[in-house]
Design a protein around this motif. Sequence first.
Motif, PDB file in Angstrom:
ATOM      1  N   ALA A 240      19.210 -79.647  14.858  1.00  0.00           N
ATOM      2  CA  ALA A 240      18.194 -79.007  15.362  1.00  0.00           C
ATOM      3  C   ALA A 240      18.377 -77.378  14.983  1.00  0.00           C
ATOM      4  O   ALA A 240      17.405 -76.830  14.852  1.00  0.00           O
ATOM      5  CB  ALA A 240      18.171 -79.070  16.983  1.00  0.00           C
ATOM      6  N   ALA A 241      19.408 -76.953  15.130  1.00  0.00           N
ATOM      7  CA  ALA A 241      19.817 -75.591  14.585  1.00  0.00           C
ATOM      8  C   ALA A 241      19.376 -75.435  13.044  1.00  0.00           C
ATOM      9  O   ALA A 241      19.078 -74.254  12.937  1.00  0.00           O
ATOM     10  CB  ALA A 241      21.387 -75.132  14.715  1.00  0.00           C
ATOM     11  N   SER A 242      19.328 -76.304  12.331  1.00  0.00           N
ATOM     12  CA  SER A 242      18.709 -76.094  10.894  1.00  0.00           C
ATOM     13  C   SER A 242      17.249 -76.205  10.797  1.00  0.00           C
ATOM     14  O   SER A 242      16.884 -75.721   9.625  1.00  0.00           O
ATOM     15  CB  SER A 242      19.455 -77.192  10.023  1.00  0.00           C
ATOM     16  N   ALA A 243      16.631 -76.542  11.674  1.00  0.00           N
ATOM     17  CA  ALA A 243      15.316 -76.559  11.770  1.00  0.00           C
ATOM     18  C   ALA A 243      14.839 -75.143  12.146  1.00  0.00           C
ATOM     19  O   ALA A 243      15.245 -74.265  12.906  1.00  0.00           O
ATOM     20  CB  ALA A 243      14.639 -77.682  12.616  1.00  0.00           C
ATOM     21  N   GLN A 244      13.528 -74.934  12.162  1.00  0.00           N
ATOM     22  CA  GLN A 244      12.710 -73.812  12.424  1.00  0.00           C
ATOM     23  C   GLN A 244      11.811 -73.919  13.515  1.00  0.00           C
ATOM     24  O   GLN A 244      11.108 -74.908  13.700  1.00  0.00           O
ATOM     25  CB  GLN A 244      11.953 -73.296  11.238  1.00  0.00           C
ATOM     26  N   GLY A 245      11.888 -72.915  14.576  1.00  0.00           N
ATOM     27  CA  GLY A 245      10.942 -72.719  15.709  1.00  0.00           C
ATOM     28  C   GLY A 245      10.787 -73.983  16.569  1.00  0.00           C
ATOM     29  O   GLY A 245      11.769 -74.697  17.048  1.00  0.00           O
ATOM     30  N   SER A 246       9.523 -74.282  16.972  1.00  0.00           N
ATOM     31  CA  SER A 246       9.382 -75.619  17.683  1.00  0.00           C
ATOM     32  C   SER A 246       9.806 -76.995  17.039  1.00  0.00           C
ATOM     33  O   SER A 246       9.944 -77.959  17.745  1.00  0.00           O
ATOM     34  CB  SER A 246       7.756 -75.665  18.158  1.00  0.00           C
ATOM     35  N   ALA A 247       9.958 -76.909  15.695  1.00  0.00           N
ATOM     36  CA  ALA A 247      10.564 -78.150  15.271  1.00  0.00           C
ATOM     37  C   ALA A 247      11.847 -78.326  15.908  1.00  0.00           C
ATOM     38  O   ALA A 247      12.333 -79.382  15.834  1.00  0.00           O
ATOM     39  CB  ALA A 247      10.814 -77.935  13.702  1.00  0.00           C
ATOM     40  N   ALA A 248      12.782 -77.269  16.011  1.00  0.00           N
ATOM     41  CA  ALA A 248      14.159 -77.648  16.493  1.00  0.00           C
ATOM     42  C   ALA A 248      13.963 -77.987  18.003  1.00  0.00           C
ATOM     43  O   ALA A 248      14.736 -78.961  18.652  1.00  0.00           O
ATOM     44  CB  ALA A 248      14.888 -76.339  16.516  1.00  0.00           C
ATOM     45  N   GLU A 249      12.760 -77.661  18.841  1.00  0.00           N
ATOM     46  CA  GLU A 249      12.711 -77.936  20.130  1.00  0.00           C
ATOM     47  C   GLU A 249      12.565 -79.612  20.196  1.00  0.00           C
ATOM     48  O   GLU A 249      12.643 -80.409  21.019  1.00  0.00           O
ATOM     49  CB  GLU A 249      11.394 -77.125  20.719  1.00  0.00           C
ATOM     50  N   LEU A 250      11.666 -79.974  19.153  1.00  0.00           N
ATOM     51  CA  LEU A 250      11.149 -81.276  19.053  1.00  0.00           C
ATOM     52  C   LEU A 250      12.499 -82.247  18.711  1.00  0.00           C
ATOM     53  O   LEU A 250      12.552 -83.183  19.547  1.00  0.00           O
ATOM     54  CB  LEU A 250      10.163 -81.557  18.005  1.00  0.00           C
ATOM     55  N   ILE A 251      13.145 -81.800  17.749  1.00  0.00           N
ATOM     56  CA  ILE A 251      14.306 -82.620  17.816  1.00  0.00           C
ATOM     57  C   ILE A 251      15.245 -82.796  18.883  1.00  0.00           C
ATOM     58  O   ILE A 251      15.858 -83.769  19.083  1.00  0.00           O
ATOM     59  CB  ILE A 251      15.049 -81.879  16.262  1.00  0.00           C
ATOM     60  N   ARG A 252      15.533 -81.511  19.460  1.00  0.00           N
ATOM     61  CA  ARG A 252      16.326 -81.570  20.809  1.00  0.00           C
ATOM     62  C   ARG A 252      15.650 -82.394  21.718  1.00  0.00           C
ATOM     63  O   ARG A 252      16.458 -83.468  22.471  1.00  0.00           O
ATOM     64  CB  ARG A 252      16.485 -80.381  21.234  1.00  0.00           C
ATOM     65  N   ALA A 253      14.563 -82.413  22.029  1.00  0.00           N
ATOM     66  CA  ALA A 253      13.807 -83.340  23.071  1.00  0.00           C
ATOM     67  C   ALA A 253      14.112 -84.744  22.599  1.00  0.00           C
ATOM     68  O   ALA A 253      14.138 -85.565  23.597  1.00  0.00           O
ATOM     69  CB  ALA A 253      12.220 -83.084  23.197  1.00  0.00           C
ATOM     70  N   VAL A 254      13.969 -85.147  21.415  1.00  0.00           N
ATOM     71  CA  VAL A 254      13.902 -86.564  20.978  1.00  0.00           C
ATOM     72  C   VAL A 254      15.250 -87.086  21.042  1.00  0.00           C
ATOM     73  O   VAL A 254      15.481 -88.193  21.249  1.00  0.00           O
ATOM     74  CB  VAL A 254      13.400 -86.812  19.369  1.00  0.00           C
ATOM     75  N   ALA A 255      16.240 -86.041  20.666  1.00  0.00           N
ATOM     76  CA  ALA A 255      17.785 -86.505  21.067  1.00  0.00           C
ATOM     77  C   ALA A 255      18.074 -87.023  22.342  1.00  0.00           C
ATOM     78  O   ALA A 255      18.766 -87.898  22.464  1.00  0.00           O
ATOM     79  CB  ALA A 255      18.696 -85.213  20.779  1.00  0.00           C
ATOM     80  N   GLY A 256      17.444 -86.436  23.459  1.00  0.00           N
ATOM     81  CA  GLY A 256      17.726 -87.297  24.739  1.00  0.00           C
ATOM     82  C   GLY A 256      16.693 -87.962  25.638  1.00  0.00           C
ATOM     83  O   GLY A 256      17.025 -88.134  26.664  1.00  0.00           O
ATOM     84  N   HIS A 257      15.614 -88.328  25.065  1.00  0.00           N
ATOM     85  CA  HIS A 257      14.536 -89.017  25.783  1.00  0.00           C
ATOM     86  C   HIS A 257      14.018 -89.797  24.880  1.00  0.00           C
ATOM     87  O   HIS A 257      13.801 -89.829  23.532  1.00  0.00           O
ATOM     88  CB  HIS A 257      13.481 -88.100  25.995  1.00  0.00           C
ATOM     89  N   GLY A 258      13.519 -91.034  25.581  1.00  0.00           N
ATOM     90  CA  GLY A 258      12.713 -92.132  25.014  1.00  0.00           C
ATOM     91  C   GLY A 258      11.409 -91.780  24.621  1.00  0.00           C
ATOM     92  O   GLY A 258      10.794 -92.655  23.566  1.00  0.00           O
ATOM     93  N   LEU A 259      10.697 -91.189  25.211  1.00  0.00           N
ATOM     94  CA  LEU A 259       9.176 -90.812  24.861  1.00  0.00           C
ATOM     95  C   LEU A 259       9.161 -89.277  24.990  1.00  0.00           C
ATOM     96  O   LEU A 259       9.398 -88.359  25.954  1.00  0.00           O
ATOM     97  CB  LEU A 259       8.549 -91.333  25.953  1.00  0.00           C
ATOM     98  N   VAL A 260       8.558 -88.740  23.777  1.00  0.00           N
ATOM     99  CA  VAL A 260       8.155 -87.373  23.765  1.00  0.00           C
ATOM    100  C   VAL A 260       6.751 -86.915  23.201  1.00  0.00           C
ATOM    101  O   VAL A 260       6.254 -87.999  22.230  1.00  0.00           O
ATOM    102  CB  VAL A 260       9.339 -86.615  22.800  1.00  0.00           C
ATOM    103  N   LEU A 261       5.904 -86.081  23.903  1.00  0.00           N
ATOM    104  CA  LEU A 261       4.819 -85.797  23.205  1.00  0.00           C
ATOM    105  C   LEU A 261       4.734 -84.449  22.610  1.00  0.00           C
ATOM    106  O   LEU A 261       5.426 -83.687  22.853  1.00  0.00           O
ATOM    107  CB  LEU A 261       3.752 -85.604  24.336  1.00  0.00           C
TER     108      LEU A 261
END
Length: 775
Positions: free
Chosen positions: A372-393
């Motif tokens: 996530a730290a190597s990604a940019q902007g909301s891509a990092a948020e998406l990676i962090r959300a997917v890391a801990g959840h089974g369903l993400v929008l």
Amino acid sequence: MSTEPEPASKDTTDAVDTGPDTPGTAEVPAPDTPDAAEPDAAEPGSATEPDTTAESAAGSGDVGEAAAQVSEGEAELAAQRVERERIERRKAGKQGPIDAGGKLSGTAADLLAAVRAVESGEKPAAAVFGAPEPARRPAPEPVRRPRPAHPEPAATPAGPVGPAPETVRSVRDVLAEGGAPESLAPQTAALLGEGAEEALRADPWQLLRVGGVRPEQADGFARALLGAQCGPDDERRGRAVTVWLLEQAALAGHTALELPRLTATLAQRGVPDPDAAVQGALAEGEALAFQDALDEPGARPERAASGAVGGSDGEGAEGESAEGEGEERPVRVLIGLERYALAEESLADGLARLVNSPPKQDGSTPDWERAAASAQGSAAELIRAVAGHGLVLHTGGEASLAEPAALLRAAHSLGLRAWAAAPGPLGRDRFAALLDDPSSDSPSPGPGPAAPATAAVPAAVTVTGLLTGAEGPGRDADGALDLDLLVVLDAPQLDVEAGALLAESLPDGARLVLTGDPAVLWSVGPGRVFADLLAARLCPQVASRRPDPGPLGELVSGIGIGELGQVEAPGKEVVIVPVRDAGEAVHRTVQLVADSVPRAIGVPAEETQVITPGHGGAAGTRALNVALKERLNPGPGRFGGFDPGDRVVHSPAPGRVLPGRVVGADADGLHLSCAGETVVVPQDRVEGSVRHGWALTAHQALGGRWPAVVVVLPGDAVPALSRPWIYTAFGRAARHLSVVHGVEQALPRAVSEIPAKPRTTRLPVLLTPQVPATD
């Protein structure tokens, strides 16, 4: 002439979309107006794949026989049948009373009496509405249910492919006797089975089950067979029209109809006793009834609380309780077809399993954080959300696709089996090109563990290919998809049946990401899965902050919020071409595609797409394709109206669009090149499943992007315009947009004042118990 279906045959969406209190008159188009089979909530005059089946069923002798042939959608339909059988077994095993939002446990008569009592202000029947409000269910432990073996896509169906010839002959005889087109015989025999002739004679209104047949046509058929015994009060007619209206509602995007709206529309269709018609359909199992409790914020909970504790002795408490019972909680009674009811319930169950199950621990927390730290902007948020959840929008426009691409690369680098699936080949190929683009966001996991050297790179497939096994990772020993992460692209196109199949096919511990632009047109099939999930707020939602670039991005973004403003277009990115009538619109469109855009913008005709609101009318897709073919690829149309080099769209099954070109034809059928693959369409299926493709509707164009797009808006297209339609059509252009403009002020008015037509679904109620309670 209008780009909508002809006025004599209103779009069947009118039956359910005219407003909460005034149902419209539901009618099916005449055989020459297939557009009403298009379930487009924001595009009433357009037609995608489903229109071809209705068109040929009602007006072509070949399509009935085509229904009996093996098509490219056979594997997909077989998979859906297997899944529905599993759902039915699960439903049959349920015991005990059903909570609000479930199927009514009382009789149909009790249901109807209770609804009438609610409408009149009386106390509802206790047998229906007397159950106490169910408490919020705790998150269930994830349990993997047994899965059926998934059919191989290349397998040949056992037994005969279609009805026996003698069955078709007997059905043809009874159709001729009743004055119905004999061309409907193969399709009718396939629907009703071996006893089709007897079934039609016993209940002539069974003919309404055939696509494209209208109630008035079935009435004429019944009069010819039954004579004096035929009447508008025949209970068989009431049941058949009830089911037909529910089917038309599904084509318009609804998974169920509110009972008052259904009965009012039945009355408009000439059913003398709508309540009895609904009761009959319920009693015969042709429809299901549901009651959904409507929670009202405000004073009601306080009154209920005071009633529960008021009074100093038992008598006072009993009196308060009786008084509280007199204030029944509001309910909504819905009637729907079983297939969509079961699909929504299965989808809700599958999503709840993902939400309540901890995702599989693939990669350590520090590894995910480094990615996530190597990604940019909301891509990092998406990676962090997917890391801990089974369903993400995930929501965003065209530019935001770089973020799920970054997620897939990060997941792949951590060793996950990650895949992306799009509803169609247009979206699949577009995303695959983005994955292969080294200039797009490509986060590196840093010093953490790398993916195995033999692992394949992240890949994009179609949803149909994934479910049938024709594309993607295949399935494991339990029948689940053999993957750890699935990213579904263009999620607003996902209907309830496809959504249910996907959710039930994911293994425990898998992660699911639904990503898309919520402002585009909704799915062709019933439901509004993505919008319902966004509204339910039962899982993390990541909104992209990446804007679409340039004048086109500015224009489309403004439309998305209801503003149609002027944009600076120094490179002629946006050009408005005013026209006076439909004839001029066709002429200017051909001129733009064949001459102006190639010369001024540098985009050749084969990379320019024309989009118009509907198939019919003087400036619909049919008229435009005739004019464009004459200019771009003239020929005699030797192969069913097609010539080698023609640009086409092939619809192998309802809800699917495969763009391609004609390669040739022989005794086997019409040879097409679609998405890099050779497709052979049998001769008897060409008319019903292949159209010219220089001009498309907005729904057909969903998922695709072209260097140049010409949007045609003749003056009579005004009723078809809405904000989602305009947003979708304009958003298909990557470099240049020409608008052939003949609607004057109707264009800005549609952007600012006409949102998507509402769809009635049960998914929000089914998801409510899964939403975490807030103190």
